[in-house]
Design a protein around this motif. Structure first.
Motif, short mmCIF file in Angstrom:
data_model
loop_
_atom_site.label_atom_id
_atom_site.label_comp_id
_atom_site.label_asym_id
_atom_site.label_seq_id
_atom_site.Cartn_x
_atom_site.Cartn_y
_atom_site.Cartn_z
N GLN A 1 4.46 31.11 22.45
CA GLN A 1 5.77 30.86 23.07
C GLN A 1 6.83 31.53 22.23
OE1 GLN A 1 6.25 28.90 25.89
NE2 GLN A 1 4.01 28.81 26.02
N PRO A 2 8.05 31.68 22.80
CA PRO A 2 9.13 32.18 21.93
C PRO A 2 9.24 31.29 20.69
CG PRO A 2 9.86 32.07 24.22
CD PRO A 2 8.50 31.42 24.17
N ILE A 3 9.63 31.87 19.58
CA ILE A 3 9.75 31.13 18.32
C ILE A 3 10.76 29.98 18.48
CG2 ILE A 3 10.49 31.35 15.90
CD1 ILE A 3 9.53 34.26 15.98
N HIS A 4 10.43 28.84 17.88
CA HIS A 4 11.37 27.69 17.91
C HIS A 4 12.68 28.10 17.22
CE1 HIS A 4 13.14 23.84 16.81
NE2 HIS A 4 12.41 23.31 17.76
N PRO A 5 13.82 27.67 17.77
CA PRO A 5 15.11 28.07 17.18
C PRO A 5 15.21 27.79 15.68
CG PRO A 5 15.48 26.86 19.22
CD PRO A 5 14.00 26.85 18.97
N MET A 6 14.63 26.68 15.21
CA MET A 6 14.72 26.35 13.79
C MET A 6 13.68 27.10 12.96
SD MET A 6 17.26 24.52 13.30
CE MET A 6 18.19 25.03 14.72
N ASN A 7 12.72 27.72 13.62
CA ASN A 7 11.74 28.53 12.89
C ASN A 7 12.06 30.03 12.95
OD1 ASN A 7 9.46 26.15 14.10
ND2 ASN A 7 9.93 26.35 11.94
N GLY A 8 13.30 30.34 13.40
CA GLY A 8 13.77 31.72 13.26
C GLY A 8 13.87 32.55 14.52
N ALA A 9 13.94 31.91 15.71
CA ALA A 9 14.04 32.66 16.97
C ALA A 9 15.23 33.62 16.94
CB ALA A 9 14.22 31.68 18.13
N PRO A 10 15.11 34.78 17.55
CA PRO A 10 13.95 35.26 18.32
C PRO A 10 13.02 36.14 17.50
CG PRO A 10 15.80 36.71 18.73
CD PRO A 10 16.29 35.67 17.74
N LEU A 11 13.33 36.38 16.22
CA LEU A 11 12.55 37.35 15.45
C LEU A 11 12.53 36.94 13.99
CD1 LEU A 11 11.24 40.12 16.27
CD2 LEU A 11 13.26 41.22 15.30
N ARG A 12 11.35 36.97 13.38
CA ARG A 12 11.29 36.62 11.97
C ARG A 12 10.17 37.40 11.28
NH1 ARG A 12 9.30 30.79 10.40
NH2 ARG A 12 9.75 31.70 8.37
N LEU A 13 10.23 37.43 9.97
CA LEU A 13 9.13 37.96 9.19
C LEU A 13 8.14 36.82 8.92
CD1 LEU A 13 11.15 40.04 6.60
CD2 LEU A 13 9.59 40.97 8.33
N VAL A 14 6.87 37.18 8.76
CA VAL A 14 5.88 36.22 8.26
C VAL A 14 5.05 36.93 7.18
CG1 VAL A 14 3.98 34.66 8.81
CG2 VAL A 14 5.77 35.05 10.51
N PHE A 15 5.21 36.47 5.95
CA PHE A 15 4.41 36.95 4.82
C PHE A 15 3.50 35.81 4.40
CE2 PHE A 15 8.20 39.68 4.38
CZ PHE A 15 7.59 40.93 4.32
N PRO A 16 2.33 35.72 5.01
CA PRO A 16 1.48 34.56 4.74
C PRO A 16 1.03 34.53 3.28
CG PRO A 16 0.23 36.30 5.83
CD PRO A 16 1.67 36.74 5.84
N GLY A 17 0.85 33.31 2.77
CA GLY A 17 0.31 33.16 1.42
C GLY A 17 1.33 33.33 0.32
N TRP A 18 2.52 33.77 0.66
CA TRP A 18 3.58 33.93 -0.34
C TRP A 18 4.64 32.86 -0.09
CZ3 TRP A 18 4.96 38.94 -3.16
CH2 TRP A 18 3.80 39.61 -3.55
N PRO A 19 5.54 32.63 -1.05
CA PRO A 19 6.56 31.61 -0.82
C PRO A 19 7.22 31.80 0.56
CG PRO A 19 6.75 32.46 -3.04
CD PRO A 19 5.71 33.30 -2.34
N GLY A 20 7.36 30.70 1.29
CA GLY A 20 7.94 30.76 2.63
C GLY A 20 9.27 31.50 2.66
N SER A 21 9.98 31.44 1.54
CA SER A 21 11.32 32.05 1.47
C SER A 21 11.31 33.55 1.71
CB SER A 21 11.94 31.74 0.11
OG SER A 21 11.06 32.14 -0.92
N CYS A 22 10.17 34.22 1.51
CA CYS A 22 10.08 35.67 1.77
C CYS A 22 10.19 35.95 3.27
CB CYS A 22 8.75 36.23 1.27
SG CYS A 22 8.47 36.00 -0.49
N SER A 23 9.80 34.95 4.07
CA SER A 23 9.63 35.16 5.52
C SER A 23 10.95 34.92 6.24
CB SER A 23 8.54 34.23 6.05
OG SER A 23 7.30 34.55 5.44
N GLN A 24 11.83 35.92 6.16
CA GLN A 24 13.19 35.79 6.70
C GLN A 24 13.17 35.41 8.18
OE1 GLN A 24 15.55 36.77 4.28
NE2 GLN A 24 17.30 36.03 5.45
#
Ligand SMILES: Nc1nc2c(c(=O)[nH]1)N[C@H]1C(S)=C(S)[C@@H](COP(=O)(O)O)O[C@H]1N2
Ligand SMILES: [Mo]
Length: 421
Positions: A239-262
């Motif tokens: 589904q489209p990304i949840h607004p609080m999880n960064g909709a409509p576009l975000r980075l995902v750098f798995p395994g690294w601090p969540g803060s990298c994943s803008q």
């Protein structure tokens, strides 16, 4: 009104309560504010004149505070941080409504996915701009289950306490993310020689509302950016990304601090040095380069956190479970930054003996691994179940983790208790 209180309690106060010049009084609820509050609560408010401002009435606080999230515990309201109780993380793939939220600023007020643009610039041959449809058309679209954990997960257990959101166990998730590989997009722009680090920008604003500048702008070494599991994602669990999880576009750098994943991603620029954006420097997402005494406040010699350490979570039973029978299925997940997990061991006798759980392979690299076993308790009474994961390098979770000033990287074993009838 609920939204307004959540994102801007000061403004909500100003709108709902009459202005009073006296500094320690906020005035009283009146006019349209009173009518709106009464309508939401579902009745008149006889004592509205003595109702204090700047707080959320219990009747409203009892409502789900984050639309589209279920069972999350809100740690901070503004900026919003909310974690998921361990037993609600039982699914192999974390449903969107159970994915934690960690905001450093105020999310963009309105999101227009059709008009969204992402800029790729800095040390590239050709700076590029993409709409989300351009990304979908121009590059391979991939779906991966990816583990995202906040570096501060477990901070609540540091002593002396570390400042920041008091995460217990639930700032971790493994949802299915769909998007394009960051590496493909960077290659299209042409990565120049001499690139060391990425730098990420998003559309959220500073929590003060007045200060300019991004609330957070982090980056990763170019090698991590080129990993095929580093994604620019436009969908979460199909589904489209949840607004609080960064909709409509975000980075995902798995395994690294969540803060990298803008989240709310607008720009990735390439740099010839380690990025120095907001929350890259000082003590943010950095730990001392050597063990320090609990409470020791050193000023330098910090290093940037990269891959997160091996960790596991018991998602069933919930702590405090009352077991009617001697046999009980225990299950959960385990993950290990860029590595994989080789084993998960469980103990019900305070670590004297251990048994091995059945452990699944990850559904893909960088996905957490599910494990389960059936425990047989010897008799009635109080038991603790401890879980300890060991990664592919032979590193296990510790009983207690070394203290650090900001309370990062707490991968101590998870313990739950059970009483057997
Ligand atoms: N733009 C932006 N991106 C952000 C943040 C933020 O505040 N603003 N928070 C970061 C942090 S600290 C974490 S742990 C993850 C959390 O992702 P989630 O809220 O989707 O769980 O987002 C990261 N990306
Ligand atoms: Mo985070």
């Amino acid at each position: 009104m609920r939204e307004l209180y959540r994102y801007d309690p000061d403004k909500a106060d100003r709108l709902l309560f009459s202005r009073v010049t006296h500094p320690d009084r906020r005035g009283f609820l009146k006019g349209a504010g009173l009518a709106a509050m009464a309508a939401l609560i579902g009745g008149t408010i006889p004592f509205h004149r003595t109702m204090p401002g700047h707080f959320i009435p219990v009747a409203l606080a009892g409502e789900p505070v984050i639309q589209g999230k279920d069972g999350l515990v809100v740690l901070n309201d503004r900026p919003l941080s909310a974690e998921t109780p361990a037993h609600l993380l039982d699914d192999a793939i974390t449903p969107t409504e159970r994915h934690f939220v960690r905001n450093n600023g105020i999310p963009p007020a309105s999101i227009d996915a059709a008009a969204w643009t992402l800029t790729i610039d800095g040390l590239v041959e050709t700076p590029l701009k993409f709409g989300i449809d351009d990304l979908k058309r121009g590059f391979d679209v991939v779906t991966r289950a990816l583990t995202l954990e906040c570096a501060g997960n477990g901070r609540a257990f540091f002593d002396p306490p570390a400042t920041g959101a008091q995460w217990t166990y639930g700032a971790v998730a493994c949802s299915e993310w769909t998007g394009v590989r960051l590496a493909d997009v960077l290659k299209a722009a042409g990565v120049k020689s001499g690139v060391v680090y990425t730098a990420h920008e998003g559309a959220d604003t500073h929590p003060s509302g007045t200060a300019s500048g991004l609330p957070i702008s982090r980056g990763v070494p170019i090698a991590k950016a080129m990993d095929p599991d580093s994604l620019i994602a436009f969908a979460q669990n199909g589904q489209p990304i949840h607004p609080m999880n960064g909709a409509p576009l975000r980075l995902v750098f798995p395994g690294w601090p969540g803060s990298c994943s803008q989240k709310w991603l607008t720009r990735v620029w390439l740099r010839d040095r380690v990025h120095d954006g907001a929350k890259m420097t000082g003590r943010s997402y950095r730990v001392p380069d050597r063990p320090v005494a609990p409470g020791e406040q050193l000023a330098e010699d910090f290093v940037i956190i990269e891959a997160m350490p091996v960790k596991s979570l018991i998602t069933h039973p919930a702590t405090g479970h009352r077991a009617a029978a001697r046999e009980l299925e225990v299950r959960g997940h385990a993950w290990a930054g860029d590595a994989t997990v080789d084993a998960v061991s469980l103990s019900i006798d305070f670590g004297a003996t251990w048994m091995e759980a059945a452990l699944d392979e990850p559904v893909n690299a960088h996905a957490w691994q599910n494990w389960r076993t059936v425990i047989e308790f010897p008799g009635p009474g109080y038991y603790e179940i401890w879980a300890r994961a060991t990664d592919s390098e032979g590193v296990s979770q510790p009983h207690a983790v070394a203290w650090n000033p900001k309370g990062y990287l707490n991968n101590a074993m998870h313990r739950v208790y059970v009483t057997v009838a």
